[in-house]
Design an enzyme around this catalytic site. Structure first.
Site, PDB file in Angstrom:
ATOM      1  N   PHE A  12       0.820  -1.222   0.000  1.00 60.31           N
ATOM      2  CA  PHE A  12       0.000   0.000   0.000  1.00 60.31           C
ATOM      3  C   PHE A  12       0.859   1.280   0.000  1.00 60.31           C
ATOM      4  N   ALA A  83       9.058  -3.219   3.383  1.00 62.13           N
ATOM      5  CA  ALA A  83       8.618  -4.618   3.460  1.00 62.13           C
ATOM      6  C   ALA A  83       8.351  -5.015   4.901  1.00 62.13           C
ATOM      7  N   GLU A  85       5.307  -7.589   7.423  1.00 60.27           N
ATOM      8  CA  GLU A  85       3.954  -8.051   7.735  1.00 60.27           C
ATOM      9  C   GLU A  85       3.358  -6.921   8.559  1.00 60.27           C
ATOM     10  N   THR A 101       9.981 -11.519   8.852  1.00 62.41           N
ATOM     11  CA  THR A 101      10.176 -10.375   7.954  1.00 62.41           C
ATOM     12  C   THR A 101      10.588  -9.101   8.703  1.00 62.41           C
ATOM     13  N   THR A 126       6.636   2.511  12.576  1.00 63.34           N
ATOM     14  CA  THR A 126       5.250   2.799  12.939  1.00 63.34           C
ATOM     15  C   THR A 126       5.154   3.421  14.327  1.00 63.34           C
ATOM     16  N   ASP A 127       4.102   4.201  14.544  1.00 66.74           N
ATOM     17  CA  ASP A 127       3.882   4.764  15.886  1.00 66.74           C
ATOM     18  C   ASP A 127       3.528   3.668  16.898  1.00 66.74           C
ATOM     19  N   GLU A 128       3.191   2.462  16.405  1.00 62.63           N
ATOM     20  CA  GLU A 128       2.793   1.390  17.335  1.00 62.63           C
ATOM     21  C   GLU A 128       3.953   0.919  18.211  1.00 62.63           C
ATOM     22  N   TYR A 150       2.954  -7.669  16.209  1.00 66.95           N
ATOM     23  CA  TYR A 150       3.350  -6.794  15.096  1.00 66.95           C
ATOM     24  C   TYR A 150       4.232  -5.654  15.614  1.00 66.95           C
ATOM     25  N   SER A 153       7.639  -6.772  16.777  1.00 64.89           N
ATOM     26  CA  SER A 153       8.579  -7.135  15.708  1.00 64.89           C
ATOM     27  C   SER A 153       9.091  -5.872  15.013  1.00 64.89           C
ATOM     28  N   LYS A 154       8.237  -4.861  14.848  1.00 65.47           N
ATOM     29  CA  LYS A 154       8.710  -3.607  14.249  1.00 65.47           C
ATOM     30  C   LYS A 154       9.733  -2.937  15.178  1.00 65.47           C
ATOM     31  N   ARG A 273     -10.159  -6.690  20.186  1.00 64.94           N
ATOM     32  CA  ARG A 273      -8.828  -7.215  19.831  1.00 64.94           C
ATOM     33  C   ARG A 273      -8.045  -7.392  21.139  1.00 64.94           C
TER      34      ARG A 273
HETATM   35  P1  NAD Z   1       1.287  -3.702   3.167  1.00 69.27           P
HETATM   36  O1  NAD Z   1       0.926  -4.850   4.031  1.00 69.27           O
HETATM   37  O2  NAD Z   1       0.246  -3.085   2.293  1.00 69.27           O
HETATM   38  O3  NAD Z   1       2.510  -4.098   2.212  1.00 69.27           O
HETATM   39  C1  NAD Z   1       3.622  -4.803   2.678  1.00 69.27           C
HETATM   40  C2  NAD Z   1       4.454  -5.182   1.450  1.00 69.27           C
HETATM   41  O4  NAD Z   1       5.629  -5.867   1.897  1.00 69.27           O
HETATM   42  C3  NAD Z   1       3.721  -6.123   0.488  1.00 69.27           C
HETATM   43  O5  NAD Z   1       3.926  -5.722  -0.840  1.00 69.27           O
HETATM   44  C4  NAD Z   1       4.375  -7.481   0.755  1.00 69.27           C
HETATM   45  O6  NAD Z   1       4.350  -8.341  -0.368  1.00 69.27           O
HETATM   46  C5  NAD Z   1       5.781  -7.044   1.114  1.00 69.27           C
HETATM   47  N1  NAD Z   1       6.477  -8.048   1.935  1.00 69.27           N
HETATM   48  C6  NAD Z   1       6.040  -8.670   3.071  1.00 69.27           C
HETATM   49  N2  NAD Z   1       6.964  -9.522   3.530  1.00 69.27           N
HETATM   50  C7  NAD Z   1       8.022  -9.451   2.691  1.00 69.27           C
HETATM   51  C8  NAD Z   1       9.283 -10.077   2.650  1.00 69.27           C
HETATM   52  N3  NAD Z   1       9.653 -10.990   3.572  1.00 69.27           N
HETATM   53  N4  NAD Z   1      10.149  -9.763   1.650  1.00 69.27           N
HETATM   54  C9  NAD Z   1       9.786  -8.846   0.701  1.00 69.27           C
HETATM   55  N5  NAD Z   1       8.587  -8.221   0.682  1.00 69.27           N
HETATM   56  C10 NAD Z   1       7.723  -8.517   1.671  1.00 69.27           C
HETATM   57  O7  NAD Z   1       1.936  -2.636   4.143  1.00 69.27           O
HETATM   58  P2  NAD Z   1       1.777  -1.043   4.231  1.00 69.27           P
HETATM   59  O8  NAD Z   1       0.544  -0.737   4.989  1.00 69.27           O
HETATM   60  O9  NAD Z   1       2.014  -0.452   2.911  1.00 69.27           O
HETATM   61  O10 NAD Z   1       3.018  -0.732   5.194  1.00 69.27           O
HETATM   62  C11 NAD Z   1       4.310  -0.504   4.650  1.00 69.27           C
HETATM   63  C12 NAD Z   1       5.273  -0.204   5.770  1.00 69.27           C
HETATM   64  O11 NAD Z   1       4.813   0.927   6.500  1.00 69.27           O
HETATM   65  C13 NAD Z   1       5.397  -1.335   6.795  1.00 69.27           C
HETATM   66  O12 NAD Z   1       6.738  -1.436   7.182  1.00 69.27           O
HETATM   67  C14 NAD Z   1       4.526  -0.883   7.957  1.00 69.27           C
HETATM   68  O13 NAD Z   1       4.995  -1.398   9.172  1.00 69.27           O
HETATM   69  C15 NAD Z   1       4.687   0.618   7.876  1.00 69.27           C
HETATM   70  N6  NAD Z   1       3.556   1.424   8.377  1.00 69.27           N
HETATM   71  C16 NAD Z   1       2.281   1.183   7.946  1.00 69.27           C
HETATM   72  C17 NAD Z   1       1.251   2.019   8.386  1.00 69.27           C
HETATM   73  C18 NAD Z   1      -0.176   1.821   7.944  1.00 69.27           C
HETATM   74  O14 NAD Z   1      -1.071   2.437   8.530  1.00 69.27           O
HETATM   75  N7  NAD Z   1      -0.469   1.012   6.953  1.00 69.27           N
HETATM   76  C19 NAD Z   1       1.531   3.065   9.272  1.00 69.27           C
HETATM   77  C20 NAD Z   1       2.857   3.260   9.693  1.00 69.27           C
HETATM   78  C21 NAD Z   1       3.864   2.445   9.232  1.00 69.27           C
HETATM   79  O1  DAU Z   2      -0.555   3.199  13.677  1.00 75.25           O
HETATM   80  C1  DAU Z   2       0.108   2.687  12.559  1.00 75.25           C
HETATM   81  C2  DAU Z   2      -0.409   1.303  12.278  1.00 75.25           C
HETATM   82  O2  DAU Z   2      -1.745   1.468  11.788  1.00 75.25           O
HETATM   83  C3  DAU Z   2       0.420   0.522  11.265  1.00 75.25           C
HETATM   84  O3  DAU Z   2       1.702   0.317  11.793  1.00 75.25           O
HETATM   85  C4  DAU Z   2      -0.237  -0.821  10.936  1.00 75.25           C
HETATM   86  O4  DAU Z   2       0.490  -1.490   9.929  1.00 75.25           O
HETATM   87  C5  DAU Z   2      -1.654  -0.551  10.457  1.00 75.25           C
HETATM   88  O5  DAU Z   2      -2.311  -1.774  10.244  1.00 75.25           O
HETATM   89  C6  DAU Z   2      -2.416   0.287  11.485  1.00 75.25           C
HETATM   90  O6  DAU Z   2      -2.633  -0.490  12.696  1.00 75.25           O
HETATM   91  P1  DAU Z   2      -4.035  -0.475  13.464  1.00 75.25           P
HETATM   92  O7  DAU Z   2      -4.146  -1.699  14.265  1.00 75.25           O
HETATM   93  O8  DAU Z   2      -4.271   0.821  14.159  1.00 75.25           O
HETATM   94  O9  DAU Z   2      -4.991  -0.496  12.175  1.00 75.25           O
HETATM   95  P2  DAU Z   2      -6.317  -1.301  11.824  1.00 75.25           P
HETATM   96  O10 DAU Z   2      -6.816  -0.766  10.539  1.00 75.25           O
HETATM   97  O11 DAU Z   2      -6.155  -2.764  11.965  1.00 75.25           O
HETATM   98  O12 DAU Z   2      -7.291  -0.813  12.981  1.00 75.25           O
HETATM   99  C7  DAU Z   2      -7.575   0.544  13.208  1.00 75.25           C
HETATM  100  C8  DAU Z   2      -8.450   0.616  14.445  1.00 75.25           C
HETATM  101  O13 DAU Z   2      -9.724   0.041  14.115  1.00 75.25           O
HETATM  102  C9  DAU Z   2      -7.924  -0.170  15.607  1.00 75.25           C
HETATM  103  O14 DAU Z   2      -8.223   0.506  16.818  1.00 75.25           O
HETATM  104  C10 DAU Z   2      -8.682  -1.494  15.548  1.00 75.25           C
HETATM  105  C11 DAU Z   2     -10.016  -1.082  14.962  1.00 75.25           C
HETATM  106  N1  DAU Z   2     -10.684  -2.108  14.133  1.00 75.25           N
HETATM  107  C12 DAU Z   2      -9.967  -2.644  13.087  1.00 75.25           C
HETATM  108  C13 DAU Z   2     -10.517  -3.622  12.308  1.00 75.25           C
HETATM  109  C14 DAU Z   2      -9.746  -4.228  11.155  1.00 75.25           C
HETATM  110  C15 DAU Z   2     -11.975  -2.498  14.381  1.00 75.25           C
HETATM  111  O15 DAU Z   2     -12.630  -1.983  15.316  1.00 75.25           O
HETATM  112  N2  DAU Z   2     -12.538  -3.468  13.606  1.00 75.25           N
HETATM  113  C16 DAU Z   2     -11.860  -4.072  12.584  1.00 75.25           C
HETATM  114  O16 DAU Z   2     -12.419  -4.968  11.922  1.00 75.25           O
END
Ligand code: NAD
Ligand code: DAU
Length: 340
Positions: A12, A83, A85, A101, A126-128, A150, A153-154, A273
């Site tokens: 994404f 990259a 999970e 990963t 991530t802020d997590e 998650y 691991s980050k 959760r």
């Molecule tokens: P995503 O799950 O959409 O994409 C992850 C990508 O990494 C995928 O394309 C997957 O195929 C690839 N991948 C997974 N394992 C791999 C491996 N072992 N080797 C190579 N490629 C691999 O994730 P996203 O939401 O785009 O998040 C991207 C980064 O940003 C992550 O590091 C995540 O921790 C961080 N992040 C995400 C958010 C969020 O809200 N989505 C917020 C803050 C930080």
């Molecule tokens: O804060 C950054 C993080 O944001 C990233 O590092 C993660 O990769 C990303 O997945 C996201 O984590 P969250 O756990 O905050 O996101 P998620 O979309 O899973 O959930 C957002 C909030 O909504 C959380 O409080 C849980 C709640 N939720 C989520 C799902 C999927 C629900 O109530 N119901 C649901 O079905």
């Protein structure tokens, strides 16, 4: 900086970053390296498929041989690591892939960078990693108290980055982003999951009391913040990247339903959760002071655009919602929604 390896670039945020960089820097060669897990999707890169400065290589960041071959072939001087999970609920069901990963994979990238003399390493975190904060805002010097597998691991990956900077002098930087939303997000995360379920008039499972708070960041703002840090961060530095828009989950859900003109009766309160962090909130002070960076996008406008994107791009998400996705849905929501 000339040949940039973007790991996880088919996901994404990674793909948003790649689409942005390929266009903005025609002189850079952008090589995406991605395992194409369930979350990786080459459709995310279709808009730049024919760009002369873009290439794709499939591989695992934890596979040292392939990482080294790709870095050598493309004369990589910079790595930007997306990259990972990334889904908290999946990490609770099965943490194994997260350690593989988000910890081991990061180590392999760092070790390859050290061995090959790669000059620049930016890591997307991530802020997590901070854990939950009842009031106030996390700053970069706060201790890490991750709560989910998650987040842990980050945080583990980040510790290796710190070690490679301090011990080997690698020019690293880290950004810690908040909850990101926008087009091309895999429909397991709250926003795309609820948008696509509501389009089909299906129940929206809200965990616990729905009063958890997240800080919402638009994906283009996140990509631009990473570009800024990549070019300007001094070695070893860490930056928070927040959207400066806190909302309760219930209010995000209501907004999505309003934008889709769907009834609030679709909301189902379900079992929470485990270990659910109550509130995330960050200060962007360091990004503002060092670089003058701030998020540019108005939250409601961006959510409206995002909802419209999912309406207009059913071809993208309908095919995802089959096979493995449905098995995951059943494991995660089957019991929660039964009889609800
Ligand atoms: P995503 O799950 O959409 O994409 C992850 C990508 O990494 C995928 O394309 C997957 O195929 C690839 N991948 C997974 N394992 C791999 C491996 N072992 N080797 C190579 N490629 C691999 O994730 P996203 O939401 O785009 O998040 C991207 C980064 O940003 C992550 O590091 C995540 O921790 C961080 N992040 C995400 C958010 C969020 O809200 N989505 C917020 C803050 C930080
Ligand atoms: O804060 C950054 C993080 O944001 C990233 O590092 C993660 O990769 C990303 O997945 C996201 O984590 P969250 O756990 O905050 O996101 P998620 O979309 O899973 O959930 C957002 C909030 O909504 C959380 O409080 C849980 C709640 N939720 C989520 C799902 C999927 C629900 O109530 N119901 C649901 O079905």
């Amino acid at each position: 900086m000339k040949n940039i390896l973007v790991t996880g670039g088919a996901g994404f945020i990674g793909s948003a970053f790649v689409r942005y960089m390929v266009d903005k820097y025609p002189d850079y060669n952008i090589i995406v390296y991605d395992k194409l897990t369930y979350a990786g999707n080459l459709d995310n890169l279709l808009p730049i498929h024919d760009a002369p400065n873009y290439r794709f290589e499939r591989g695992d960041i934890a596979d040292e041989t392939t990482v080294e071959r790709v870095c050598t072939t493309h004369e990589i001087d910079t790595i930007v690591n997306f990259a990972a999970e990334t889904h908290v609920d999946r990490s609770i069901l099965d943490p194994h892939a997260f350690v593989h990963t988000d910890v081991v994979g990061v180590y392999i990238l760092l070790e390859t960078a050290r061995r090959l003399g790669i000059e620049r390493f930016h890591h997307v975190s991530t802020d997590e990693v901070y854990g939950s904060i009842p009031e106030g805002f996390f700053k970069e010097t706060d201790p890490l108290e991750p709560n989910s597998p998650y987040a842990a691991s980050k945080a583990g990956g980040e510790m290796m980055i710190r070690a490679y900077h301090v011990t080997y002098g690698l020019h690293t930087s880290v950004t810690r982003g908040s909850n990101t939303f926008g087009p091309y997000q895999y429909p397991e995360k709250l926003a795309p999951f609820f948008i696509t379920e509501a389009i089909d008039d299906r129940p929206l499972p809200l965990y616990g009391d729905g009063m958890q708070v997240r800080d919402w960041l638009y994906v283009d703002d996140h990509a631009m913040a990473i570009d800024t840090a990549l070019h300007q961060a001094p070695p070893g530095e860490i930056y928070n990247v927040g959207g400066e828009h806190e909302m309760h989950n219930i209010d995000v859900t209501r907004l999505i339903l309003k934008l889709l003109d769907k009834p609030e009766t679709l909301i189902r309160y379900v079992t929470d959760r485990p270990g659910h962090d109550r509130r995330y909130a960050l200060t962007n002070g360091r990004m503002r002071q060092h670089f003058g960076w701030a998020p540019q996008t108005d939250f409601e406008t961006a959510m409206k655009h995002t909802v419209q994107w999912y309406r207009d791009n059913e071809w993208w998400w309908r095919k995802i919602k089959s096979g493995e996705y449905l098995e995951y849905y059943k494991r995660q929501y089957g019991e929660r929604l039964a009889g609800n």
